[in-house]
Design a protein around this motif. Structure first.
Motif, PDB file in Angstrom:
ATOM      1  N   LYS A 182      13.406   4.903   6.564  1.00  0.00           N
ATOM      2  CA  LYS A 182      14.281   4.127   5.693  1.00  0.00           C
ATOM      3  C   LYS A 182      15.727   4.497   5.981  1.00  0.00           C
ATOM      4  O   LYS A 182      16.061   5.673   6.095  1.00  0.00           O
ATOM      5  CB  LYS A 182      13.947   4.380   4.224  1.00  0.00           C
ATOM      6  CG  LYS A 182      12.613   3.797   3.800  1.00  0.00           C
ATOM      7  CD  LYS A 182      12.404   3.927   2.294  1.00  0.00           C
ATOM      8  CE  LYS A 182      11.110   3.264   1.869  1.00  0.00           C
ATOM      9  NZ  LYS A 182      10.891   3.358   0.394  1.00  0.00           N
ATOM     10  N   SER A 220      22.892  -1.434   1.128  1.00  0.00           N
ATOM     11  CA  SER A 220      21.480  -1.802   1.231  1.00  0.00           C
ATOM     12  C   SER A 220      20.679  -0.643   1.804  1.00  0.00           C
ATOM     13  O   SER A 220      21.208   0.231   2.500  1.00  0.00           O
ATOM     14  CB  SER A 220      21.305  -3.055   2.096  1.00  0.00           C
ATOM     15  OG  SER A 220      21.870  -2.863   3.380  1.00  0.00           O
ATOM     16  N   ARG A 221      19.386  -0.667   1.493  1.00  0.00           N
ATOM     17  CA  ARG A 221      18.455   0.333   2.020  1.00  0.00           C
ATOM     18  C   ARG A 221      17.135  -0.365   2.323  1.00  0.00           C
ATOM     19  O   ARG A 221      16.607  -1.083   1.486  1.00  0.00           O
ATOM     20  CB  ARG A 221      18.238   1.466   1.018  1.00  0.00           C
ATOM     21  CG  ARG A 221      17.492   2.667   1.604  1.00  0.00           C
ATOM     22  CD  ARG A 221      17.583   3.854   0.663  1.00  0.00           C
ATOM     23  NE  ARG A 221      17.068   5.060   1.288  1.00  0.00           N
ATOM     24  CZ  ARG A 221      15.883   5.600   1.022  1.00  0.00           C
ATOM     25  NH1 ARG A 221      15.094   5.029   0.122  1.00  0.00           N
ATOM     26  NH2 ARG A 221      15.488   6.711   1.629  1.00  0.00           N
ATOM     27  N   PHE A 222      16.629  -0.134   3.527  1.00  0.00           N
ATOM     28  CA  PHE A 222      15.423  -0.833   3.942  1.00  0.00           C
ATOM     29  C   PHE A 222      14.688  -0.023   4.997  1.00  0.00           C
ATOM     30  O   PHE A 222      15.279   0.800   5.710  1.00  0.00           O
ATOM     31  CB  PHE A 222      15.762  -2.222   4.491  1.00  0.00           C
ATOM     32  CG  PHE A 222      16.841  -2.217   5.527  1.00  0.00           C
ATOM     33  CD1 PHE A 222      16.543  -2.036   6.861  1.00  0.00           C
ATOM     34  CD2 PHE A 222      18.166  -2.384   5.161  1.00  0.00           C
ATOM     35  CE1 PHE A 222      17.541  -2.018   7.815  1.00  0.00           C
ATOM     36  CE2 PHE A 222      19.179  -2.377   6.105  1.00  0.00           C
ATOM     37  CZ  PHE A 222      18.855  -2.186   7.440  1.00  0.00           C
ATOM     38  N   PRO A 223      13.365  -0.212   5.101  1.00  0.00           N
ATOM     39  CA  PRO A 223      12.572   0.530   6.096  1.00  0.00           C
ATOM     40  C   PRO A 223      12.646  -0.123   7.472  1.00  0.00           C
ATOM     41  O   PRO A 223      12.884  -1.320   7.604  1.00  0.00           O
ATOM     42  CB  PRO A 223      11.152   0.461   5.531  1.00  0.00           C
ATOM     43  CG  PRO A 223      11.136  -0.804   4.750  1.00  0.00           C
ATOM     44  CD  PRO A 223      12.529  -0.993   4.190  1.00  0.00           C
ATOM     45  N   TRP A 283      20.054   3.649   5.202  1.00  0.00           N
ATOM     46  CA  TRP A 283      21.126   3.082   4.391  1.00  0.00           C
ATOM     47  C   TRP A 283      22.046   2.277   5.298  1.00  0.00           C
ATOM     48  O   TRP A 283      22.302   2.642   6.441  1.00  0.00           O
ATOM     49  CB  TRP A 283      21.930   4.171   3.712  1.00  0.00           C
ATOM     50  CG  TRP A 283      21.231   4.858   2.576  1.00  0.00           C
ATOM     51  CD1 TRP A 283      20.567   6.055   2.623  1.00  0.00           C
ATOM     52  CD2 TRP A 283      21.141   4.398   1.224  1.00  0.00           C
ATOM     53  NE1 TRP A 283      20.067   6.360   1.390  1.00  0.00           N
ATOM     54  CE2 TRP A 283      20.398   5.373   0.509  1.00  0.00           C
ATOM     55  CE3 TRP A 283      21.602   3.267   0.561  1.00  0.00           C
ATOM     56  CZ2 TRP A 283      20.118   5.237  -0.845  1.00  0.00           C
ATOM     57  CZ3 TRP A 283      21.324   3.134  -0.790  1.00  0.00           C
ATOM     58  CH2 TRP A 283      20.591   4.105  -1.482  1.00  0.00           C
ATOM     59  N   THR A 310      13.838  -8.578   3.762  1.00  0.00           N
ATOM     60  CA  THR A 310      12.471  -8.465   4.249  1.00  0.00           C
ATOM     61  C   THR A 310      12.381  -8.889   5.705  1.00  0.00           C
ATOM     62  O   THR A 310      13.210  -9.652   6.195  1.00  0.00           O
ATOM     63  CB  THR A 310      11.516  -9.312   3.379  1.00  0.00           C
ATOM     64  OG1 THR A 310      10.191  -9.224   3.904  1.00  0.00           O
ATOM     65  CG2 THR A 310      11.942 -10.768   3.369  1.00  0.00           C
ATOM     66  N   GLU A 332       8.199  -4.591   5.315  1.00  0.00           N
ATOM     67  CA  GLU A 332       9.367  -3.720   5.434  1.00  0.00           C
ATOM     68  C   GLU A 332      10.495  -4.190   4.512  1.00  0.00           C
ATOM     69  O   GLU A 332      11.634  -4.376   4.932  1.00  0.00           O
ATOM     70  CB  GLU A 332       9.848  -3.653   6.877  1.00  0.00           C
ATOM     71  CG  GLU A 332       8.821  -3.065   7.832  1.00  0.00           C
ATOM     72  CD  GLU A 332       9.371  -2.828   9.230  1.00  0.00           C
ATOM     73  OE1 GLU A 332      10.534  -3.162   9.473  1.00  0.00           O
ATOM     74  OE2 GLU A 332       8.633  -2.302  10.062  1.00  0.00           O
ATOM     75  N   SER A 333      10.201  -4.387   3.250  1.00  0.00           N
ATOM     76  CA  SER A 333      11.185  -4.912   2.298  1.00  0.00           C
ATOM     77  C   SER A 333      12.134  -3.824   1.825  1.00  0.00           C
ATOM     78  O   SER A 333      11.755  -2.658   1.665  1.00  0.00           O
ATOM     79  CB  SER A 333      10.470  -5.541   1.094  1.00  0.00           C
ATOM     80  OG  SER A 333       9.694  -6.638   1.492  1.00  0.00           O
ATOM     81  N   GLY A 334      13.379  -4.217   1.576  1.00  0.00           N
ATOM     82  CA  GLY A 334      14.389  -3.319   1.049  1.00  0.00           C
ATOM     83  C   GLY A 334      15.241  -4.022   0.007  1.00  0.00           C
ATOM     84  O   GLY A 334      15.010  -5.195  -0.331  1.00  0.00           O
TER      85      GLY A 334
END
Length: 206
Positions: free
Chosen positions: A76, A67-70, A78, A34, A41-43
């Motif tokens: 988003k 991991s993947r996050f915005p 990878w 986060t 923007e949590s992933g």
């Protein structure tokens, strides 16, 4: 930078291969990445650490993560960090003990592929990955297993190249045309992200 990372991984490998009275360790974690305490923007991140114990207090090895996050709320990405880890246990004999980690490695971006749509295309490159963390380890009373809960800070570099044929308005910063533009596209824009995140991880290992 890649030469420095090569030296780090070489030292870790030499330490593992030359150790005589060491014990193998595996630690798998899943958690939330986060931008801040309010989970902006949590992933999601999943990672695995494999290495050896060096005495009672230390462990070293290699960590791989997916991991993947915005980023910027609407994009988003990878991420596949591969890093060398050093770990220290403050009270290894106790059932509940504090540990600290430091991961240094490279953030790969190949899972993003080439994002190509009409009149534009994106390409991605990775960069430096650094992840210190502090956590609690709870040993199982019957087996040589343990559970963990940790809080960490993450820094990682991420590069994005945007090729397009669009015309941008004066209000929006437009891409620049240069000799490195991709064939078939008129413009190229290079974006470099320096990402700072908080990671809350829950894990299991032996």
């Amino acid at each position: 930078m890649k030469k420095i990372l090569y030296v780090i991984f070489t030292l870790v490998y030499m330490g593992i291969s030359q150790a005589q009275t060491t014990k193998f360790t595996n630690h798998n974690e899943i958690g939330v990445i986060t931008y801040g305490p309010v989970f902006l923007e949590s992933g999601l991140a999943i990672r695995s650490f494999n290495g050896i114990h060096v005495g009672d207090h230390y462990a070293t090895g290699v960590t791989i993560e997916v991991s993947r996050f915005p980023v910027n709320e609407d994009r988003k990405f990878w991420s596949v960090p591969l890093s060398a880890k050093g770990r220290y246990y403050f009270n290894p004999k106790r059932r509940i003990s504090i540990f600290s980690d430091l991961d240094i490695g490279y953030n790969f971006t190949f899972l993003n592929g080439k994002n190509k749509i009409e009149n534009e295309m994106y390409r991605y490159r990775g960069g430096l990955f650094v992840n210190p963390q502090l956590g609690l380890r709870l040993k199982s009373p019957h087996r040589d297993h343990f559970w963990t809960l940790s809080l960490g800070y993450r820094f990682q570099q991420f590069r994005e190249t945007h090729f397009s044929n669009y015309t941008y308005t004066a209000e929006k910063q437009g891409p620049i045309a240069d000799d490195n533009r991709l064939e078939g596209y008129d413009y190229r824009q290079d974006n470099k992200y320096l990402l700072h995140r908080v990671a809350i991880m829950f894990g299991f290992g032996f």
